[in-house]
Write a protein that holds these residues in place. Structure first.
Motif, PDB file in Angstrom:
ATOM      1  N   PRO A 183      71.585  27.283  17.429  1.00 34.12           N
ATOM      2  CA  PRO A 183      70.975  27.198  18.761  1.00 34.12           C
ATOM      3  C   PRO A 183      71.254  28.415  19.635  1.00 34.12           C
ATOM      4  CG  PRO A 183      72.888  25.749  18.590  1.00 34.12           C
ATOM      5  CD  PRO A 183      72.601  26.242  17.202  1.00 34.12           C
ATOM      6  N   ASN A 184      72.263  29.201  19.282  1.00 37.40           N
ATOM      7  CA  ASN A 184      72.560  30.414  20.053  1.00 37.40           C
ATOM      8  C   ASN A 184      71.568  31.537  19.762  1.00 37.40           C
ATOM      9  OD1 ASN A 184      73.922  30.349  17.410  1.00 37.40           O
ATOM     10  ND2 ASN A 184      74.563  32.434  17.918  1.00 37.40           N
ATOM     11  N   LYS A 185      70.794  31.407  18.708  1.00 37.07           N
ATOM     12  CA  LYS A 185      69.834  32.440  18.343  1.00 37.07           C
ATOM     13  C   LYS A 185      68.460  32.112  18.933  1.00 37.07           C
ATOM     14  CE  LYS A 185      72.163  33.817  14.065  1.00 37.07           C
ATOM     15  NZ  LYS A 185      72.474  35.205  14.476  1.00 37.07           N
ATOM     16  N   LYS A 186      67.747  33.144  19.297  1.00 37.46           N
ATOM     17  CA  LYS A 186      66.438  32.983  19.921  1.00 37.46           C
ATOM     18  C   LYS A 186      65.355  33.629  19.055  1.00 37.46           C
ATOM     19  CE  LYS A 186      68.457  31.016  23.362  1.00 37.46           C
ATOM     20  NZ  LYS A 186      68.378  29.525  23.492  1.00 37.46           N
ATOM     21  N   ILE A 187      64.296  32.898  18.827  1.00 37.08           N
ATOM     22  CA  ILE A 187      63.165  33.420  18.054  1.00 37.08           C
ATOM     23  C   ILE A 187      62.245  34.188  18.992  1.00 37.08           C
ATOM     24  CG2 ILE A 187      61.170  32.794  16.657  1.00 37.08           C
ATOM     25  CD1 ILE A 187      62.762  30.374  15.663  1.00 37.08           C
ATOM     26  N   THR A 188      61.937  35.428  18.620  1.00 33.86           N
ATOM     27  CA  THR A 188      61.194  36.331  19.500  1.00 33.86           C
ATOM     28  C   THR A 188      59.804  35.807  19.836  1.00 33.86           C
ATOM     29  OG1 THR A 188      62.371  38.211  18.539  1.00 33.86           O
ATOM     30  CG2 THR A 188      60.366  38.705  19.763  1.00 33.86           C
ATOM     31  N   ALA A 189      59.083  35.317  18.846  1.00 32.10           N
ATOM     32  CA  ALA A 189      57.699  34.895  19.082  1.00 32.10           C
ATOM     33  C   ALA A 189      57.366  33.670  18.258  1.00 32.10           C
ATOM     34  CB  ALA A 189      56.734  36.030  18.749  1.00 32.10           C
ATOM     35  N   LYS A 190      56.730  32.679  18.893  1.00 32.15           N
ATOM     36  CA  LYS A 190      56.202  31.491  18.232  1.00 32.15           C
ATOM     37  C   LYS A 190      54.765  31.316  18.714  1.00 32.15           C
ATOM     38  CE  LYS A 190      60.630  29.141  18.954  1.00 32.15           C
ATOM     39  NZ  LYS A 190      61.239  27.934  19.560  1.00 32.15           N
ATOM     40  N   PRO A 191      53.807  31.127  17.817  1.00 27.45           N
ATOM     41  CA  PRO A 191      53.935  31.191  16.355  1.00 27.45           C
ATOM     42  C   PRO A 191      54.284  32.597  15.893  1.00 27.45           C
ATOM     43  CG  PRO A 191      51.634  31.139  16.979  1.00 27.45           C
ATOM     44  CD  PRO A 191      52.420  30.920  18.249  1.00 27.45           C
ATOM     45  N   PHE A 192      54.688  32.705  14.621  1.00 28.35           N
ATOM     46  CA  PHE A 192      55.074  33.998  14.089  1.00 28.35           C
ATOM     47  C   PHE A 192      53.862  34.935  14.058  1.00 28.35           C
ATOM     48  CE2 PHE A 192      58.363  31.672  11.188  1.00 28.35           C
ATOM     49  CZ  PHE A 192      59.090  31.325  12.315  1.00 28.35           C
ATOM     50  N   PRO A 193      54.020  36.176  14.501  1.00 28.17           N
ATOM     51  CA  PRO A 193      52.905  37.138  14.423  1.00 28.17           C
ATOM     52  C   PRO A 193      52.452  37.342  12.985  1.00 28.17           C
ATOM     53  CG  PRO A 193      54.727  38.009  15.746  1.00 28.17           C
ATOM     54  CD  PRO A 193      55.240  36.767  15.070  1.00 28.17           C
ATOM     55  N   ARG A 194      51.178  37.664  12.831  1.00 32.97           N
ATOM     56  CA  ARG A 194      50.620  37.980  11.512  1.00 32.97           C
ATOM     57  C   ARG A 194      50.047  39.390  11.560  1.00 32.97           C
ATOM     58  NH1 ARG A 194      47.330  32.358  10.179  1.00 32.97           N
ATOM     59  NH2 ARG A 194      49.006  30.935  10.855  1.00 32.97           N
ATOM     60  N   LYS A 195      50.490  40.223  10.630  1.00 30.39           N
ATOM     61  CA  LYS A 195      50.040  41.603  10.596  1.00 30.39           C
ATOM     62  C   LYS A 195      49.652  41.970   9.168  1.00 30.39           C
ATOM     63  CE  LYS A 195      52.930  43.013  14.527  1.00 30.39           C
ATOM     64  NZ  LYS A 195      51.778  43.165  15.459  1.00 30.39           N
ATOM     65  N   THR A 196      48.579  42.735   9.039  1.00 31.05           N
ATOM     66  CA  THR A 196      48.147  43.134   7.712  1.00 31.05           C
ATOM     67  C   THR A 196      49.040  44.255   7.189  1.00 31.05           C
ATOM     68  OG1 THR A 196      46.604  44.842   8.467  1.00 31.05           O
ATOM     69  CG2 THR A 196      45.763  42.570   8.305  1.00 31.05           C
ATOM     70  N   TYR A 197      49.031  44.395   5.886  1.00 28.80           N
ATOM     71  CA  TYR A 197      49.794  45.483   5.255  1.00 28.80           C
ATOM     72  C   TYR A 197      49.335  46.833   5.787  1.00 28.80           C
ATOM     73  CZ  TYR A 197      51.437  48.602   1.537  1.00 28.80           C
ATOM     74  OH  TYR A 197      52.031  49.629   0.843  1.00 28.80           O
ATOM     75  N   ALA A 198      48.023  47.038   5.861  1.00 26.34           N
ATOM     76  CA  ALA A 198      47.494  48.325   6.328  1.00 26.34           C
ATOM     77  C   ALA A 198      47.926  48.605   7.760  1.00 26.34           C
ATOM     78  CB  ALA A 198      45.963  48.321   6.222  1.00 26.34           C
ATOM     79  N   GLU A 199      47.890  47.572   8.604  1.00 21.09           N
ATOM     80  CA  GLU A 199      48.307  47.735   9.996  1.00 21.09           C
ATOM     81  C   GLU A 199      49.778  48.113  10.103  1.00 21.09           C
ATOM     82  OE1 GLU A 199      48.735  44.951  14.041  1.00 21.09           O
ATOM     83  OE2 GLU A 199      47.911  44.115  12.178  1.00 21.09           O
ATOM     84  N   CYS A 200      50.617  47.483   9.308  1.00 19.64           N
ATOM     85  CA  CYS A 200      52.060  47.755   9.367  1.00 19.64           C
ATOM     86  C   CYS A 200      52.374  49.177   8.897  1.00 19.64           C
ATOM     87  CB  CYS A 200      52.829  46.748   8.527  1.00 19.64           C
ATOM     88  SG  CYS A 200      52.966  45.120   9.303  1.00 19.64           S
ATOM     89  N   ILE A 201      51.733  49.599   7.820  1.00 18.46           N
ATOM     90  CA  ILE A 201      51.989  50.945   7.314  1.00 18.46           C
ATOM     91  C   ILE A 201      51.542  51.991   8.330  1.00 18.46           C
ATOM     92  CG2 ILE A 201      51.380  52.608   5.532  1.00 18.46           C
ATOM     93  CD1 ILE A 201      53.331  50.437   4.603  1.00 18.46           C
ATOM     94  N   GLU A 202      50.395  51.760   8.958  1.00 17.44           N
ATOM     95  CA  GLU A 202      49.875  52.726   9.925  1.00 17.44           C
ATOM     96  C   GLU A 202      50.721  52.760  11.194  1.00 17.44           C
ATOM     97  OE1 GLU A 202      45.800  53.619  12.548  1.00 17.44           O
ATOM     98  OE2 GLU A 202      45.816  52.027  11.023  1.00 17.44           O
TER      99      GLU A 202
END
Length: 404
Positions: A183-202
């Motif tokens: 409970p001491n940890k916080k999740i940055t974003a809900k729902p989890f972001p979705r990113k394509t492979y091409a987008e991440c590499i770029e």
């Protein structure tokens, strides 16, 4: 006389007698405090003492609780826990396999599975529909600092699903796990972001970007789904096409039709769950049609005889009405290391091996006798036998004292 600085500071015991159960030597390191700064090889040699420390015993306890949580969660979702074989047939899935000689079938070998991949797909053909297993997996890789030759993954497979069904299962499970035990940890974003492979590499130059706002905060958890990875890539030598994940991943049907002669342009129905810059789960929608699976094998340069010998059982199974299916496998070791704020996975594995695959506590791997080798139909090169003798190893019996 209460001492609030130690766990037992509010407890007093009145001794009425003393019995020595077993005399103990002085430990090679202090066990009433963290051993994080103690030489790791010493800790691994005396792992049973290292596990007495509060930090390590807490890692062990939390791993047990997390495993139970996963089991309970998936049971409640209608999954069956099924054990698959450890001794199996060699099939290429991306890494070198451990060979196990068969004594009763001279010249033939089992391998230890890199994952239960084929078995869980065959379970879908069998009508199981929802399978999971806390699976032991084995990879005979070259020395890599934060990899282990054996590891544990939460293996999951489902029938009649699409990619979205995997996300809908895993995402709330991970969120509930964090909220219940961390409970001491916080999740940055809900729902989890979705990113394509091409987008991440770029954008990030990596397919495992660390999306934390504060990169130095261990209590910030940034989950992310990586989608649309390439189906194929060239090996390091640039001479051979290889599967980016494994050869059982379904290619994007639109890409297959659009680029029939350019498989490197095909995307895969694959997905990774990334946490704080580390891949903690990988999965895909699988091939369930024989003609597509045959095509993928051919693109990978697998000959017709090899396809039949190594994968004939899979292709034949697809002829009996294999349903669309897919799965994912979160890595327990990596996940626990992140949740426990540990620097590497060895800190959350009860009896790990070193970066060069040695078990210092058990002194493994080690020599065995020539008698055992003969029974297993294995013949060692004379050079290795000579080297063993120089080290004072008598391969006909027990280890002897070395001259030095």
């Amino acid at each position: 006389m209460v001492n609030d600085k130690i766990p037992t500071g509010s407890i007093e015991m009145l001794a009425t007698g003393l019995e020595i159960i077993n005399e103990a030597k002085t430990p090679p390191f202090e066990i009433d405090q963290s051993t994080a700064d103690v030489n790791e090889e010493i800790r691994l040699k005396y792992r049973y003492l290292d596990l007495r420390t509060l930090r390590m015993s807490n890692n062990l306890v939390m791993r047990s609780k997390v495993n139970k949580f996963f089991r309970d969660y998936l049971y409640d979702q209608g999954f069956l826990e099924i054990e698959t074989p450890i001794l199996t047939k060699g099939t290429p899935e991306g890494a070198r396999e451990f060979l196990v000689p068969s004594r009763v079938w001279p010249g033939k070998f089992y391998v230890l599975p890199q994952s239960p991949q084929q078995f869980k797909q065959l379970l879908m053909v069998a009508g199981t529909e929802k399978y999971f297993q806390l699976a032991r997996c084995f990879r005979d890789e070259d020395n890599r600092g934060d990899r282990q030759p054996e590891f544990t993954q939460l293996d999951i497979e489902m029938s009649f699903i699409e990619q979205e069904d995997i996300f809908s299962l895993i995402e709330p499970m991970m969120i509930e796990l964090v909220e219940k035990f961390y409970p001491n940890k916080k999740i940055t974003a809900k729902p989890f972001p979705r990113k394509t492979y091409a987008e991440c590499i770029e954008k990030y130059g990596s397919d495992k970007p660390n999306l934390r706002v504060n990169k130095e905060d261990p209590d910030e958890l940034a989950f992310m789904w990586l989608i649309d990875p390439p189906m194929f890539k060239h090996s390091d030598s640039e001479k051979k096409l290889v599967a980016s994940h494994h050869p059982f991943t379904m290619p994007n049907r639109e890409d297959m039709e659009k680029y029939p002669d350019e498989p490197k342009k095909w995307r895969a129905y694959g997905y990774d769950l990334v946490l704080n810059g580390y891949e903690i789960a990988g999965g895909s929608i699988r091939i369930h049609l024989r003609d597509i699976q045959q095509k993928v094998f051919e693109l990978l340069g697998v000959g017709e005889d090899e396809i039949k010998n190594r994968f004939g059982h899979m292709l034949e199974a697809f002829e009996y009405g294999a349903p669309p299916h897919g799965g994912i496998a979160p890595g327990i070791d990596r996940l626990m290391a992140i949740l426990q704020n540990e620097p590497n996975i060895r800190e959350v594995i009860v009896f790990p091996k070193t970066g060069d695959s040695r078990d210092l506590m058990m002194d493994a791997p080690n020599y065995t006798s020539l008698k055992a080798l003969r029974e297993a139909n294995i013949c060692l090169p004379e050079k290795l036998i000579a080297e063993a003798k120089k080290k004072g190893i008598n391969l006909y019996g027990e280890q002897t004292q070395t001259a030095d």
